[in-house]
Scaffold this motif. Sequence first.
Motif, mmCIF file in Angstrom:
data_model
loop_
_atom_site.group_PDB
_atom_site.id
_atom_site.type_symbol
_atom_site.label_atom_id
_atom_site.label_comp_id
_atom_site.label_asym_id
_atom_site.label_seq_id
_atom_site.Cartn_x
_atom_site.Cartn_y
_atom_site.Cartn_z
ATOM 1 N N VAL A 62 0.832 -1.203 0.000
ATOM 2 C CA VAL A 62 0.000 0.000 0.000
ATOM 3 C C VAL A 62 0.866 1.251 0.000
ATOM 4 C CG1 VAL A 62 -1.584 1.394 1.414
ATOM 5 C CG2 VAL A 62 -2.058 -1.028 1.014
ATOM 6 N N LEU A 65 2.463 1.733 -3.428
ATOM 7 C CA LEU A 65 1.504 2.308 -4.377
ATOM 8 C C LEU A 65 1.266 3.780 -4.068
ATOM 9 C CD1 LEU A 65 -0.485 2.088 -6.694
ATOM 10 C CD2 LEU A 65 -2.179 1.179 -5.076
ATOM 11 N N PHE A 115 0.176 -3.553 -9.862
ATOM 12 C CA PHE A 115 -0.918 -3.028 -9.036
ATOM 13 C C PHE A 115 -2.230 -2.989 -9.813
ATOM 14 C CE2 PHE A 115 2.566 -1.047 -6.459
ATOM 15 C CZ PHE A 115 2.204 -1.611 -5.242
ATOM 16 N N ALA A 119 -6.058 -4.449 -8.784
ATOM 17 C CA ALA A 119 -6.982 -3.400 -8.338
ATOM 18 C C ALA A 119 -8.420 -3.880 -8.252
ATOM 19 C CB ALA A 119 -6.888 -2.201 -9.279
ATOM 20 N N TYR A 125 -6.649 -0.365 -3.122
ATOM 21 C CA TYR A 125 -5.776 0.225 -4.134
ATOM 22 C C TYR A 125 -6.525 1.278 -4.944
ATOM 23 C CZ TYR A 125 -2.568 -3.679 -3.169
ATOM 24 O OH TYR A 125 -1.717 -4.578 -2.573
ATOM 25 N N CYS A 129 -5.792 5.547 -5.010
ATOM 26 C CA CYS A 129 -5.434 6.304 -6.211
ATOM 27 C C CYS A 129 -6.561 7.180 -6.734
ATOM 28 C CB CYS A 129 -4.998 5.345 -7.323
ATOM 29 S SG CYS A 129 -3.462 4.481 -6.983
#
Length: 219
Positions: A62, A65, A115, A119, A125, A129
């Motif tokens: 995490v 990312l 990633f 997702a 995730y 984002c």
Amino acid sequence: MRPRTTRRADKSLRRQELIEATIDSLAKRGFDATTTAVVADGAGLSRGIVNFHFESKEKLLVETLRYLSDEYRTHWRSAVNAAGPDPAARLWALAAADFDRKVCTQRKLAAWGAFWGEAKSRPTYRELCSPNDVEYQNTVADLVRQLVRPGQDYRLLARGLDCMLNGLWHHLMISPREFKREEAWAVARMHLATVFPDHFTDAGPIVPDGRPDGLEGAG
């Protein structure tokens, strides 16, 4: 006893080393084969240090990312702000930022791809984002709105531009030997010049005297 600022700097350095090692592992081995042991070995650190800084593999992923997402947002924001007030120059800078070596490398693209592949089954995730994605899409839409001809739907054109840039990243990811960063940027330039002929040639934004300003971009 060492000063507290030094301890904090060491902690930050160790965390960054582990994040960089995670990006390396994702790029080389993929998501499932990236373990805390692999990451610790890649960083040249003890395996217990991963748990000390991140507690678990999932928290390490995490934070990795988050790092990639924040780096990308900071990069395109800086490019747009440096371009000045002209919407064409700002849109050109935003597109060019996608293919700059700071964010567009095979290593980072491969990590992004790992990633993206997770997702759908990991909403954390997407949630992480999503605010950055929305800000990017809104910025594109606002700049396109200022450039369209009367009667053109700026929202559709902005969505198309966003999908085109995303598609070029995916193509760079899956065909790294056949499709290079420079070619991807050339495709993006041609797209801008074709969709907005009043504002761009493939050499850059058109300045008021009718000549492109030569801002090729994408370092």
